[in-house]
Motif scaffolding. Structure first.
Motif, short mmCIF file in Angstrom:
data_model
loop_
_atom_site.label_atom_id
_atom_site.label_comp_id
_atom_site.label_asym_id
_atom_site.label_seq_id
_atom_site.Cartn_x
_atom_site.Cartn_y
_atom_site.Cartn_z
N ARG A 73 -1.84 11.84 24.50
CA ARG A 73 -0.85 12.97 24.25
C ARG A 73 -0.91 13.79 25.58
NH1 ARG A 73 1.86 13.95 18.86
NH2 ARG A 73 1.43 11.98 17.69
N ARG A 77 1.55 14.51 28.86
CA ARG A 77 2.15 15.66 29.45
C ARG A 77 1.52 16.12 30.69
NH1 ARG A 77 0.77 17.05 23.63
NH2 ARG A 77 -1.62 17.81 24.48
N PHE A 81 5.61 13.70 30.72
CA PHE A 81 6.35 13.34 29.46
C PHE A 81 6.25 14.31 28.66
CE2 PHE A 81 5.03 9.41 31.66
CZ PHE A 81 5.92 8.60 31.46
N CYS A 82 7.32 14.38 27.63
CA CYS A 82 7.37 15.36 26.53
C CYS A 82 8.60 16.61 26.81
CB CYS A 82 6.05 16.02 26.23
SG CYS A 82 4.71 15.04 25.72
#
Length: 82
Positions: A73, A77, A81-82
């Protein structure tokens, strides 16, 4: 048949990081990234993942990252992405 594309970083003859994508329906590039456990924290995953994302975009595909573990994650980031 789906097309797969991979980018790797080698240390000598050993692959220490790899990323790539598999083309999914609707012009989606499903990304995957792996780094050897003894080489983590050196930015290698980011380098190969960035190359895979750039290639997907050059091929007019929509990069998709399904990050579950927290390190994945964080990398997602960092790559936007996100």
């Amino acid at each position: 048949m789906s097309r797969r594309l991979f980018f790797v970083i080698r240390d000598g003859g050993r692959v220490v990081a790899a990323a790539g994508y598999r083309r999914w329906p609707s012009s989606v590039a499903h990304l995957g990234v792996l780094t050897s456990s003894d080489c983590r924290g050196r930015g290698l995953a980011g380098a190969v993942a960035s190359a895979a994302v750039a290639e997907a975009l050059r091929n007019e595909l929509l990069p998709q990252w399904r990050a579950r573990p927290e390190p994945s994650r964080r990398l997602a980031r960092r790559l936007g992405f996100c």
